[in-house]
Scaffold this motif. Structure first.
Motif, PDB file in Angstrom:
ATOM      1  N   THR A 278      25.483 -10.593   8.399  1.00 58.87           N
ATOM      2  CA  THR A 278      26.563  -9.737   7.957  1.00 58.87           C
ATOM      3  C   THR A 278      26.421  -8.327   8.528  1.00 58.87           C
ATOM      4  O   THR A 278      25.331  -7.755   8.578  1.00 58.87           O
ATOM      5  N   GLY A 279      27.554  -7.800   8.959  1.00 58.28           N
ATOM      6  CA  GLY A 279      27.640  -6.400   9.349  1.00 58.28           C
ATOM      7  C   GLY A 279      28.577  -5.653   8.425  1.00 58.28           C
ATOM      8  O   GLY A 279      29.074  -4.582   8.762  1.00 58.28           O
ATOM      9  N   ASP A 280      28.811  -6.235   7.224  1.00 57.51           N
ATOM     10  CA  ASP A 280      29.760  -5.674   6.270  1.00 57.51           C
ATOM     11  C   ASP A 280      29.031  -4.713   5.339  1.00 57.51           C
ATOM     12  O   ASP A 280      28.413  -5.126   4.352  1.00 57.51           O
ATOM     13  N   ASP A 281      29.124  -3.436   5.643  1.00 59.95           N
ATOM     14  CA  ASP A 281      28.402  -2.422   4.882  1.00 59.95           C
ATOM     15  C   ASP A 281      29.109  -2.053   3.584  1.00 59.95           C
ATOM     16  O   ASP A 281      28.634  -1.187   2.846  1.00 59.95           O
ATOM     17  N   PHE A 282      30.233  -2.708   3.300  1.00 63.06           N
ATOM     18  CA  PHE A 282      30.918  -2.568   2.019  1.00 63.06           C
ATOM     19  C   PHE A 282      30.524  -3.676   1.039  1.00 63.06           C
ATOM     20  O   PHE A 282      30.322  -3.430  -0.148  1.00 63.06           O
ATOM     21  N   ASN A 283      30.439  -4.904   1.554  1.00 61.88           N
ATOM     22  CA  ASN A 283      30.339  -6.072   0.687  1.00 61.88           C
ATOM     23  C   ASN A 283      29.039  -6.850   0.867  1.00 61.88           C
ATOM     24  O   ASN A 283      28.953  -8.021   0.507  1.00 61.88           O
ATOM     25  N   TYR A 284      28.016  -6.208   1.394  1.00 54.13           N
ATOM     26  CA  TYR A 284      26.758  -6.899   1.682  1.00 54.13           C
ATOM     27  C   TYR A 284      26.087  -7.522   0.452  1.00 54.13           C
ATOM     28  O   TYR A 284      25.439  -8.572   0.591  1.00 54.13           O
ATOM     29  N   PRO A 285      26.173  -6.939  -0.777  1.00 59.17           N
ATOM     30  CA  PRO A 285      25.454  -7.571  -1.885  1.00 59.17           C
ATOM     31  C   PRO A 285      25.881  -9.016  -2.130  1.00 59.17           C
ATOM     32  O   PRO A 285      25.037  -9.924  -2.225  1.00 59.17           O
ATOM     33  N   GLU A 286      27.193  -9.269  -2.241  1.00 54.82           N
ATOM     34  CA  GLU A 286      27.634 -10.628  -2.522  1.00 54.82           C
ATOM     35  C   GLU A 286      27.497 -11.543  -1.309  1.00 54.82           C
ATOM     36  O   GLU A 286      27.272 -12.753  -1.447  1.00 54.82           O
ATOM     37  N   LEU A 287      27.609 -10.993  -0.097  1.00 52.16           N
ATOM     38  CA  LEU A 287      27.481 -11.824   1.091  1.00 52.16           C
ATOM     39  C   LEU A 287      26.046 -12.269   1.298  1.00 52.16           C
ATOM     40  O   LEU A 287      25.788 -13.422   1.667  1.00 52.16           O
ATOM     41  N   ILE A 288      25.099 -11.384   1.072  1.00 51.36           N
ATOM     42  CA  ILE A 288      23.682 -11.754   1.167  1.00 51.36           C
ATOM     43  C   ILE A 288      23.308 -12.694   0.028  1.00 51.36           C
ATOM     44  O   ILE A 288      22.552 -13.655   0.211  1.00 51.36           O
ATOM     45  N   HIS A 289      23.827 -12.433  -1.159  1.00 55.92           N
ATOM     46  CA  HIS A 289      23.540 -13.291  -2.313  1.00 55.92           C
ATOM     47  C   HIS A 289      24.047 -14.711  -2.067  1.00 55.92           C
ATOM     48  O   HIS A 289      23.368 -15.694  -2.385  1.00 55.92           O
ATOM     49  N   GLY A 290      25.247 -14.832  -1.521  1.00 56.61           N
ATOM     50  CA  GLY A 290      25.809 -16.131  -1.199  1.00 56.61           C
ATOM     51  C   GLY A 290      26.658 -16.714  -2.310  1.00 56.61           C
ATOM     52  O   GLY A 290      26.740 -16.176  -3.415  1.00 56.61           O
ATOM     53  N   ASP A 291      27.289 -17.827  -1.989  1.00 61.47           N
ATOM     54  CA  ASP A 291      28.231 -18.458  -2.915  1.00 61.47           C
ATOM     55  C   ASP A 291      27.721 -19.784  -3.461  1.00 61.47           C
ATOM     56  O   ASP A 291      28.476 -20.564  -4.059  1.00 61.47           O
ATOM     57  N   GLY A 292      26.444 -20.061  -3.267  1.00 59.59           N
ATOM     58  CA  GLY A 292      25.875 -21.329  -3.718  1.00 59.59           C
ATOM     59  C   GLY A 292      25.757 -22.345  -2.613  1.00 59.59           C
ATOM     60  O   GLY A 292      24.823 -23.142  -2.586  1.00 59.59           O
ATOM     61  N   ALA A 293      26.707 -22.305  -1.677  1.00 57.05           N
ATOM     62  CA  ALA A 293      26.672 -23.226  -0.531  1.00 57.05           C
ATOM     63  C   ALA A 293      26.131 -22.538   0.713  1.00 57.05           C
ATOM     64  O   ALA A 293      25.393 -23.141   1.496  1.00 57.05           O
ATOM     65  N   HIS A 294      26.515 -21.295   0.899  1.00 55.07           N
ATOM     66  CA  HIS A 294      26.094 -20.538   2.077  1.00 55.07           C
ATOM     67  C   HIS A 294      25.765 -19.108   1.667  1.00 55.07           C
ATOM     68  O   HIS A 294      26.274 -18.606   0.662  1.00 55.07           O
ATOM     69  N   HIS A 295      24.923 -18.469   2.479  1.00 55.13           N
ATOM     70  CA  HIS A 295      24.691 -17.031   2.330  1.00 55.13           C
ATOM     71  C   HIS A 295      24.682 -16.402   3.712  1.00 55.13           C
ATOM     72  O   HIS A 295      24.531 -17.098   4.721  1.00 55.13           O
ATOM     73  N   SER A 296      24.861 -15.093   3.755  1.00 54.30           N
ATOM     74  CA  SER A 296      24.744 -14.353   5.009  1.00 54.30           C
ATOM     75  C   SER A 296      23.344 -13.778   5.131  1.00 54.30           C
ATOM     76  O   SER A 296      22.747 -13.353   4.132  1.00 54.30           O
ATOM     77  N   ASP A 297      22.825 -13.777   6.338  1.00 53.51           N
ATOM     78  CA  ASP A 297      21.666 -12.958   6.654  1.00 53.51           C
ATOM     79  C   ASP A 297      22.210 -11.558   6.917  1.00 53.51           C
ATOM     80  O   ASP A 297      23.356 -11.267   6.581  1.00 53.51           O
ATOM     81  N   ALA A 298      21.450 -10.668   7.512  1.00 59.59           N
ATOM     82  CA  ALA A 298      21.955  -9.293   7.603  1.00 59.59           C
ATOM     83  C   ALA A 298      21.483  -8.592   8.862  1.00 59.59           C
ATOM     84  O   ALA A 298      20.330  -8.738   9.277  1.00 59.59           O
ATOM     85  N   LEU A 299      22.407  -7.836   9.446  1.00 56.42           N
ATOM     86  CA  LEU A 299      22.104  -6.881  10.513  1.00 56.42           C
ATOM     87  C   LEU A 299      22.982  -5.673  10.198  1.00 56.42           C
ATOM     88  O   LEU A 299      24.151  -5.632  10.562  1.00 56.42           O
ATOM     89  N   LEU A 300      22.401  -4.714   9.468  1.00 58.09           N
ATOM     90  CA  LEU A 300      23.210  -3.696   8.801  1.00 58.09           C
ATOM     91  C   LEU A 300      22.737  -2.275   9.083  1.00 58.09           C
ATOM     92  O   LEU A 300      21.546  -1.969   8.999  1.00 58.09           O
ATOM     93  N   GLY A 301      23.723  -1.396   9.352  1.00 55.50           N
ATOM     94  CA  GLY A 301      23.428   0.022   9.443  1.00 55.50           C
ATOM     95  C   GLY A 301      23.019   0.597   8.103  1.00 55.50           C
ATOM     96  O   GLY A 301      22.145   1.471   8.032  1.00 55.50           O
ATOM     97  N   ILE A 302      23.632   0.120   7.014  1.00 53.83           N
ATOM     98  CA  ILE A 302      23.309   0.677   5.707  1.00 53.83           C
ATOM     99  C   ILE A 302      21.855   0.401   5.338  1.00 53.83           C
ATOM    100  O   ILE A 302      21.242   1.173   4.587  1.00 53.83           O
ATOM    101  N   PHE A 303      21.252  -0.667   5.866  1.00 55.71           N
ATOM    102  CA  PHE A 303      19.852  -0.947   5.567  1.00 55.71           C
ATOM    103  C   PHE A 303      18.925   0.142   6.096  1.00 55.71           C
ATOM    104  O   PHE A 303      17.821   0.311   5.580  1.00 55.71           O
ATOM    105  N   ALA A 304      19.359   0.884   7.114  1.00 58.55           N
ATOM    106  CA  ALA A 304      18.550   1.998   7.602  1.00 58.55           C
ATOM    107  C   ALA A 304      18.543   3.153   6.614  1.00 58.55           C
ATOM    108  O   ALA A 304      17.646   4.002   6.646  1.00 58.55           O
ATOM    109  N   ALA A 305      19.523   3.199   5.720  1.00 58.95           N
ATOM    110  CA  ALA A 305      19.590   4.244   4.695  1.00 58.95           C
ATOM    111  C   ALA A 305      18.968   3.799   3.380  1.00 58.95           C
ATOM    112  O   ALA A 305      18.429   4.622   2.636  1.00 58.95           O
ATOM    113  N   ILE A 306      19.019   2.500   3.079  1.00 66.71           N
ATOM    114  CA  ILE A 306      18.571   2.003   1.777  1.00 66.71           C
ATOM    115  C   ILE A 306      17.367   1.081   1.914  1.00 66.71           C
ATOM    116  O   ILE A 306      17.077   0.279   1.022  1.00 66.71           O
ATOM    117  N   TYR A 307      16.608   1.179   2.994  1.00 68.54           N
ATOM    118  CA  TYR A 307      15.597   0.171   3.311  1.00 68.54           C
ATOM    119  C   TYR A 307      14.564  -0.071   2.210  1.00 68.54           C
ATOM    120  O   TYR A 307      14.153  -1.231   2.010  1.00 68.54           O
TER     121      TYR A 307
END
Length: 412
Positions: A278-307
């Motif tokens: 995911t590159g979605d710096d708005f919605n990363y919590p639910e995308l990383i968490h996933g929907d039970g069937a799939h989840h996103s991994d992450a490549l995020l600019g916001i992670f450089a601020a909240i690491y």
């Protein structure tokens, strides 16, 4: 005089609101963040790191980037110490917005060499990983001036040559390749088939699976109409056809469209083994968490601020505590949305501001002078939200630096 050494009322200062009214603000304590003692495994993640210019560099727009290598590489070591991979030479590092190709080549080589050294250091957080796990670098075409690119075959050949030059630098470094979106390709391509031709050619020439990066126009307006269409669904079909035809050469895709529904649908349609970073710096919590069937991994600019928070959340996922992992990620969401608010391409100023507040670089500066891309009011709000999220790791230092910025900005 070193403003950071002045004794002040610890963690208290006056902050202005949008109308200039001052009110007393008392900082919170940092969050209870932890560094991992084993590699993170539940999600594959990269934090897209920024660069720090030398304090005496000519940071005017268009000037060659002169980087403070100690601060720039030191920040990457900080990310690695929290078990995160580093995505380097990306848009967070100001590709096409202050970081020229000459400086980028040096950044790729130095960062990959540092990643290799980290693997040999005995850090348990990276034990058993590869250089490609620790560092992925962008290969694009920004050595070209898009305004000079002709539409059609001649332009496409020029774009291919530029991509090949940059791919060679990344591959020679040992880093994982991220094929970045190209402003020049937008100028040269006459339709979806031209995108497929260029990307298919590049994928067949790579020596290891790569990450494909689809960067939306909210991050770079010059990329409007990527994959040959302004219609997102039509562009998605072109993107998917490329991936399906070259699945063995695609490690994953990074999608930065800030559309959680689109991302969830896309990841469910990817070939088996192809990750969605995911590159979605708005919605990363639910995308990383996933929907039970799939989840996103992450490549995020916001992670450089909240690491520190991101790493601690991922450690919770690793031990099966998904509820705690999601809670931590959610606690950073408002900060992420603020840093990436429109005009989104100035988000880098927020990432750099956070690094400066936390003592990871000597000055609040960016290559090309782009630290001026956000207002004082915006930065005050960033400060408050970072404090609320527990991400000001040294409150006294952060307060001192905030006072200095306010004084320079004319706040008595």
């Amino acid at each position: 005089m070193n403003l950071d050494s002045i004794e002040t009322a610890t963690g208290r200062l006056l902050l202005p609101d949008a109308f200039g009214n001052l009110s007393d603000f008392t900082l919170s304590q940092p969050g209870n963040w932890t560094r991992p003692q084993v590699p993170l495994t539940a999600r594959k993640v990269y934090a897209a790191a920024h660069v720090t210019p030398h304090v005496f560099a000519d940071n005017t727009p268009g000037a060659p980037a002169a980087l403070d290598w100690d601060a720039t590489l030191g920040f990457r070591h900080e990310l690695w110490s929290y078990g995160l991979g580093v995505a380097d030479a990306m848009d967070t590092a100001q590709r096409g917005m202050g970081l020229d190709w000459t400086a980028t080549k040096e950044l790729i080589r130095r960062s990959a060499a540092e990643a290799t050294a980290v693997l040999k250091s005995g850090n348990p957080a990276v034990a058993g990983l590869s250089v490609r796990d620790l560092i992925a670098c962008g290969a694009g075409t920004d050595q070209l001036d898009p305004a000079t690119i002709e539409s059609g075959r001649s332009g496409l050949e020029t774009v291919l040559a530029a991509y090949r030059e940059q791919l060679a630098v990344v591959q020679d470094s040992g880093a994982k390749v991220i094929i970045m979106a190209s402003r020049a390709l937008v100028r040269a391509a006459q339709g979806a088939d031209d995108y497929l031709s260029v990307y298919s050619t590049l994928l067949q020439e790579t020596d290891q699976p790569v990450i494909l990066h689809w960067l939306g126009p909210m991050f770079d307006p010059a990329l409007s109409g990527y994959w040959g269409s302004e219609d997102v669904e039509a562009a998605t079909e072109t993107f998917l056809s490329l991936i399906r035809d070259n699945a063995s050469k695609v490690d994953g895709v990074k999608v930065s469209l800030l559309d959680a529904s689109h991302e969830a649908q896309l990841r469910s349609r990817l070939p088996e083994g192809v990750r969605l970073y995911t590159g979605d710096d708005f919605n990363y919590p639910e995308l990383i968490h996933g929907d039970g069937a799939h989840h996103s991994d992450a490549l995020l600019g916001i992670f450089a601020a909240i690491y520190p928070a991101a790493s601690t959340a991922l450690q919770a996922y690793d031990v099966g505590n998904k509820t705690e992992g999601r809670r931590i990620l959610d606690s950073t969401r408002e900060l992420g949305r603020h840093i990436f608010e429109a005009p989104t391409y100035y988000y880098k100023a927020g990432v750099v501001f956070m690094a400066w507040l936390n003592g990871k670089q000597p000055g609040f500066q960016m290559a090309g002078g782009l630290h001026s891309g956000r207002s004082l009011t915006h930065l005050v709000r960033t400060f408050k939200l970072a404090d609320r999220a527990g991400l000001l790791t040294d409150p006294e230092l952060a307060a001192s630096r905030m006072r200095a910025l306010l004084a320079v900005g004319g706040v008595a």
